[in-house]
Design a protein around this motif. Structure first.
Motif, mmCIF file in Angstrom:
data_model
loop_
_atom_site.group_PDB
_atom_site.id
_atom_site.type_symbol
_atom_site.label_atom_id
_atom_site.label_comp_id
_atom_site.label_asym_id
_atom_site.label_seq_id
_atom_site.Cartn_x
_atom_site.Cartn_y
_atom_site.Cartn_z
ATOM 1 N N GLY A 60 0.854 -1.180 0.000
ATOM 2 C CA GLY A 60 0.000 0.000 0.000
ATOM 3 C C GLY A 60 0.892 1.233 0.000
ATOM 4 N N ARG A 61 0.387 2.297 0.554
ATOM 5 C CA ARG A 61 1.154 3.546 0.587
ATOM 6 C C ARG A 61 2.408 3.358 1.454
ATOM 7 N NH1 ARG A 61 -0.769 9.330 2.899
ATOM 8 N NH2 ARG A 61 1.274 10.295 2.723
ATOM 9 N N ILE A 62 3.551 3.715 0.918
ATOM 10 C CA ILE A 62 4.816 3.568 1.631
ATOM 11 C C ILE A 62 5.156 4.874 2.319
ATOM 12 C CG2 ILE A 62 7.299 3.143 1.357
ATOM 13 C CD1 ILE A 62 6.437 1.167 -0.912
ATOM 14 N N ASP A 63 5.465 4.754 3.619
ATOM 15 C CA ASP A 63 5.701 5.907 4.464
ATOM 16 C C ASP A 63 7.190 6.196 4.668
ATOM 17 O OD1 ASP A 63 4.808 7.964 6.292
ATOM 18 O OD2 ASP A 63 5.498 6.662 7.908
ATOM 19 N N ARG A 64 8.004 5.119 4.807
ATOM 20 C CA ARG A 64 9.418 5.367 5.073
ATOM 21 C C ARG A 64 10.303 4.201 4.669
ATOM 22 N NH1 ARG A 64 9.829 5.031 11.652
ATOM 23 N NH2 ARG A 64 11.865 4.081 11.584
ATOM 24 N N VAL A 65 11.578 4.522 4.464
ATOM 25 C CA VAL A 65 12.592 3.538 4.111
ATOM 26 C C VAL A 65 13.781 3.768 5.047
ATOM 27 C CG1 VAL A 65 14.204 2.747 2.328
ATOM 28 C CG2 VAL A 65 11.890 3.472 1.690
ATOM 29 N N SER A 66 14.227 2.691 5.690
ATOM 30 C CA SER A 66 15.412 2.753 6.548
ATOM 31 C C SER A 66 16.569 2.070 5.839
ATOM 32 C CB SER A 66 15.155 2.034 7.879
ATOM 33 O OG SER A 66 14.066 2.614 8.550
ATOM 34 N N TYR A 67 17.758 2.625 5.997
ATOM 35 C CA TYR A 67 18.945 2.092 5.329
ATOM 36 C C TYR A 67 20.155 2.274 6.244
ATOM 37 C CZ TYR A 67 19.886 7.002 4.511
ATOM 38 O OH TYR A 67 20.112 8.342 4.696
ATOM 39 N N ARG A 68 21.255 1.646 5.915
ATOM 40 C CA ARG A 68 22.499 1.767 6.679
ATOM 41 C C ARG A 68 23.207 3.050 6.262
ATOM 42 N NH1 ARG A 68 25.943 -1.709 10.111
ATOM 43 N NH2 ARG A 68 27.955 -0.673 10.061
ATOM 44 N N LEU A 69 23.540 3.895 7.246
ATOM 45 C CA LEU A 69 24.284 5.119 6.960
ATOM 46 C C LEU A 69 25.585 4.788 6.250
ATOM 47 C CD1 LEU A 69 23.958 7.425 10.096
ATOM 48 C CD2 LEU A 69 23.200 7.899 7.775
ATOM 49 N N GLY A 70 25.918 5.566 5.252
ATOM 50 C CA GLY A 70 27.160 5.386 4.527
ATOM 51 C C GLY A 70 27.104 4.335 3.429
ATOM 52 N N ALA A 75 21.559 9.951 -0.437
ATOM 53 C CA ALA A 75 20.441 9.565 0.422
ATOM 54 C C ALA A 75 19.900 10.799 1.151
ATOM 55 C CB ALA A 75 20.887 8.502 1.424
ATOM 56 N N PRO A 76 18.957 11.497 0.524
ATOM 57 C CA PRO A 76 18.351 12.653 1.199
ATOM 58 C C PRO A 76 17.445 12.209 2.345
ATOM 59 C CG PRO A 76 17.208 12.193 -0.851
ATOM 60 C CD PRO A 76 18.366 11.233 -0.777
ATOM 61 N N ARG A 77 16.943 13.142 3.116
ATOM 62 C CA ARG A 77 16.052 12.825 4.247
ATOM 63 C C ARG A 77 14.635 12.492 3.791
ATOM 64 N NH1 ARG A 77 17.449 11.601 8.764
ATOM 65 N NH2 ARG A 77 16.214 12.973 10.028
ATOM 66 N N LYS A 78 14.238 13.051 2.652
ATOM 67 C CA LYS A 78 12.901 12.788 2.100
ATOM 68 C C LYS A 78 13.012 12.608 0.600
ATOM 69 C CE LYS A 78 9.793 15.028 5.311
ATOM 70 N NZ LYS A 78 8.760 16.040 5.500
ATOM 71 N N LEU A 79 12.060 11.841 0.087
ATOM 72 C CA LEU A 79 11.990 11.598 -1.345
ATOM 73 C C LEU A 79 10.531 11.733 -1.744
ATOM 74 C CD1 LEU A 79 13.389 10.373 -3.957
ATOM 75 C CD2 LEU A 79 12.567 8.176 -3.115
ATOM 76 N N THR A 80 10.270 12.484 -2.794
ATOM 77 C CA THR A 80 8.907 12.590 -3.292
ATOM 78 C C THR A 80 8.791 11.689 -4.512
ATOM 79 O OG1 THR A 80 8.720 14.843 -2.480
ATOM 80 C CG2 THR A 80 7.121 14.142 -4.123
ATOM 81 N N ALA A 85 5.422 12.141 -0.206
ATOM 82 C CA ALA A 85 6.732 12.196 0.440
ATOM 83 C C ALA A 85 6.980 10.896 1.207
ATOM 84 C CB ALA A 85 6.797 13.382 1.398
ATOM 85 N N VAL A 86 8.193 10.370 1.061
ATOM 86 C CA VAL A 86 8.623 9.170 1.775
ATOM 87 C C VAL A 86 9.842 9.559 2.607
ATOM 88 C CG1 VAL A 86 9.538 6.831 1.524
ATOM 89 C CG2 VAL A 86 7.815 7.675 -0.088
ATOM 90 N N ARG A 87 9.802 9.262 3.902
ATOM 91 C CA ARG A 87 10.949 9.537 4.785
ATOM 92 C C ARG A 87 12.046 8.519 4.534
ATOM 93 N NH1 ARG A 87 9.066 9.467 10.739
ATOM 94 N NH2 ARG A 87 11.059 8.432 10.966
ATOM 95 N N LEU A 88 13.283 8.995 4.451
ATOM 96 C CA LEU A 88 14.442 8.123 4.326
ATOM 97 C C LEU A 88 15.264 8.276 5.601
ATOM 98 C CD1 LEU A 88 15.530 8.863 0.637
ATOM 99 C CD2 LEU A 88 13.908 7.160 1.483
#
Length: 182
Positions: A60-70, A75-80, A85-88
């Protein structure tokens, strides 16, 4: 080059380029990951729109994506994407070679994907993706990344060579010991 997404009247967006992705069946399964993704580059912002378009069918609607720093070059903080808008979120403790994709219901709508490095040999990437998508595969992230046939063959050859070296070394050493003692 950033992939472009096309507008789809029914579900928001569809991918312009089909992502290289394999998911486990939606039924209960084992293992840490829910599937594997092989991005074309290390540009997270450029790779995510097509991946999220495909995953939105399941989550369904995706709210956020978590990833490993570096782990990603961009890798911006938000992606449209798809008009939303999706939080990264980057974390130091996020397991290497994974991303977590969450829908609006964080507890129920989430997928953890093994991320296969972009420059991986295509045969190795395919083998790893297929293994990660098997419902009964409970392998760890590190185990999945070392599963390629070429890697298995190299390890088997090295183990055989080590055993041969040790057995030949013992054969040579024993007569010398016997001659000195006699």
């Amino acid at each position: 080059m950033t992939p472009q997404t096309r507008k789809n009247d029914q579900n928001g967006t569809v991918p312009a380029h089909t992502p290289r992705l394999r998911l486990k069946a939606k039924a209960p399964h084992g293992g840490y990951v829910d599937g594997a993704w092989w991005p074309h580059s290390d540009d997270l912002a450029g790779e995510l729109p097509d991946l999220l378009a495909v995953l939105s069918v399941r989550l369904g609607r995706i709210d956020r994506v978590s990833y490993r720093l570096g782990a990603w070059a961009n890798a911006p903080r938000k992606l449209t994407t798809g008009g939303r808008a999706v939080r990264l979120d980057g974390y130091r403790l996020q397991p290497r070679n994974t991303i977590e994709v969450r829908g609006l219901d964080d507890d129920r709508d989430r997928l953890i994907l093994l991320v296969i490095p972009p420059r991986t040999d295509p045969d190795d990437a395919h083998t790893t993706m297929m293994a990660a998508a098997q419902s009964d595969n409970g392998a760890t992230i590190d185990g999945l990344l070392m599963i390629s046939p070429q890697d298995r063959d190299r390890r088997a050859e090295a183990a055989t060579a080590q055993q041969r070296w040790q057995s030949e070394g013992e054969t040579v050493a024993r007569p010398e010991v016997a001659q000195v003692a006699g």
